[in-house]
Design a protein around this motif. Sequence first.
Motif, PDB file in Angstrom:
ATOM      1  N   ALA A 198       0.827  -1.212   0.000  1.00  0.00           N
ATOM      2  CA  ALA A 198       0.000   0.000   0.000  1.00  0.00           C
ATOM      3  C   ALA A 198       0.858   1.256   0.000  1.00  0.00           C
ATOM      4  O   ALA A 198       0.531   2.247  -0.668  1.00  0.00           O
TER       5      ALA A 198
ATOM      6  N   ALA B 103       0.842   4.040  -2.914  1.00  0.00           N
ATOM      7  CA  ALA B 103       0.593   5.450  -2.595  1.00  0.00           C
ATOM      8  C   ALA B 103       1.759   6.321  -3.055  1.00  0.00           C
ATOM      9  O   ALA B 103       1.564   7.457  -3.503  1.00  0.00           O
TER      10      ALA B 103
ATOM     11  N   VAL C  17      -3.896  15.244  -1.997  1.00  0.00           N
ATOM     12  CA  VAL C  17      -4.666  14.039  -1.667  1.00  0.00           C
ATOM     13  C   VAL C  17      -3.773  12.803  -1.713  1.00  0.00           C
ATOM     14  O   VAL C  17      -3.804  11.949  -0.823  1.00  0.00           O
ATOM     15  N   ALA C  18      -2.961  12.708  -2.753  1.00  0.00           N
ATOM     16  CA  ALA C  18      -2.058  11.552  -2.873  1.00  0.00           C
ATOM     17  C   ALA C  18      -1.035  11.533  -1.742  1.00  0.00           C
ATOM     18  O   ALA C  18      -0.707  10.467  -1.203  1.00  0.00           O
ATOM     19  N   GLN C  19      -0.542  12.700  -1.353  1.00  0.00           N
ATOM     20  CA  GLN C  19       0.409  12.758  -0.240  1.00  0.00           C
ATOM     21  C   GLN C  19      -0.252  12.349   1.068  1.00  0.00           C
ATOM     22  O   GLN C  19       0.365  11.674   1.903  1.00  0.00           O
ATOM     23  N   ALA C  20      -1.512  12.763   1.257  1.00  0.00           N
ATOM     24  CA  ALA C  20      -2.229  12.352   2.467  1.00  0.00           C
ATOM     25  C   ALA C  20      -2.449  10.846   2.491  1.00  0.00           C
ATOM     26  O   ALA C  20      -2.304  10.194   3.546  1.00  0.00           O
ATOM     27  N   GLU C  21      -2.786  10.265   1.341  1.00  0.00           N
ATOM     28  CA  GLU C  21      -2.961   8.815   1.281  1.00  0.00           C
ATOM     29  C   GLU C  21      -1.639   8.094   1.532  1.00  0.00           C
ATOM     30  O   GLU C  21      -1.611   7.035   2.171  1.00  0.00           O
ATOM     31  N   LEU C  22      -0.536   8.673   1.070  1.00  0.00           N
ATOM     32  CA  LEU C  22       0.773   8.079   1.342  1.00  0.00           C
ATOM     33  C   LEU C  22       1.090   8.152   2.839  1.00  0.00           C
ATOM     34  O   LEU C  22       1.594   7.177   3.422  1.00  0.00           O
TER      35      LEU C  22
ATOM     36  N   LEU D 151      -1.056   8.237   5.253  1.00  0.00           N
ATOM     37  CA  LEU D 151      -1.907   7.253   5.925  1.00  0.00           C
ATOM     38  C   LEU D 151      -1.368   5.841   5.743  1.00  0.00           C
ATOM     39  O   LEU D 151      -1.352   5.041   6.694  1.00  0.00           O
ATOM     40  N   ALA D 152      -0.905   5.521   4.542  1.00  0.00           N
ATOM     41  CA  ALA D 152      -0.343   4.192   4.291  1.00  0.00           C
ATOM     42  C   ALA D 152       0.915   3.975   5.129  1.00  0.00           C
ATOM     43  O   ALA D 152       1.131   2.886   5.682  1.00  0.00           O
TER      44      ALA D 152
ATOM     45  N   ASN E 111      -0.217   3.422   8.702  1.00  0.00           N
ATOM     46  CA  ASN E 111      -0.740   2.065   8.869  1.00  0.00           C
ATOM     47  C   ASN E 111       0.397   1.051   8.945  1.00  0.00           C
ATOM     48  O   ASN E 111       0.342   0.102   9.742  1.00  0.00           O
TER      49      ASN E 111
END
Length: 363
Positions: free
Chosen positions: A87, A91, A184-189, A191-192, A195
């Motif tokens: 993930a 990301a 948005v992509a940086q935030a998802e990264l 979060l990944a 996690n």
Amino acid sequence: MLAFLRDRLFGRHPGLTVIAAVALLFLLYQAVTAFVAYTWDAFVLSNVVAVSPEVEGRIATIAVNRNQTVRAGDLLAEIDPRPFRIAVEKATAAVELAQANALDADDEVQVARDRLQGASARQADTRLQQQRIAAIVGSGSVSQQDLDNADRNLDVANAAVASAGAAVAAAVRTVSVRQAAVKVAQAELALAQWNLSRTRLVAPVDGAVSPFLIRAGDYIKVGDPLLAIVTNTGWRVVANMKEQYVATIRPGQTVYVRLASDPWTIHTGTVRSVARGVERPETQFGVLPSVSVDPDWVRLQRRFPVEISLGDLPQRRRLFDGADASVLMFIDPTQSAAGEIRPQTREEAGGPSPASAAPGGTP
């Protein structure tokens, strides 16, 4: 005299002797319990921290044993990190793609501005040519058709400038959209990555690992209890005292504690706090008091929890959460309240403050 009473009164009436003995014991019991409070309904308590995962997955390893002593930050268990690493890689690629699209949008803005500049230059030339033709159309050097063509060319140039300006505005908006996509992509990264970091479950505090049932290979979800840690802080004894004593127990009062895990030693402690209430089975959050009819002949006194601090005993002796204890304390019947209790303010009681209740907000 005593011999006379024994021979004349008790010797002839043995039943009266028994009644007198029972009455004497009862009076002695009442005299003792008026000044001494004792309970064996007490237990040792510590702060227990439950450890639960913040991500779900299959347990890869258990890094501790039952009843092992750990320090804050020590690894307890690890969830299989492979799906979370994938993930993170996905990301990361999404961030790179979003950044490339943002750069393309920046280039498109520059291209649109160059086109606008060219259209503006052609517009200026066309306007100048139209003005020259309009100035000499009456001299016979040019015809009316030439002027009409010049007017049409100027309209086309004006439309081209307007279109190029709209293209610039659209390109600028595209840049904003692409930049938002990067965020948005940086935030998802992020979060990944977070996690992935949560696949390692570490001890939040110092303490001892309680017995647990989880095993490597088990699948665990977010919030499922993994294990618990009995901390090294917050050790205390909770004594459930009869209600006849709670009004006279004061915070800071000395008490004597006997631990079932150390039965041949009497320890001293101090009262930390006295509970102000306990739950009753018939309690209902209504507006009227509820008075239940109890058909039992024997009414047992309610018991209220009293917390007792143990001083430096946890540093000197090993204590066990949940172990039984006995508590004895001396009561001063002249005390009528458990420590000093200040009256509730109107805000604490749930009512409006004087300022808010008065007209205009003034008391």
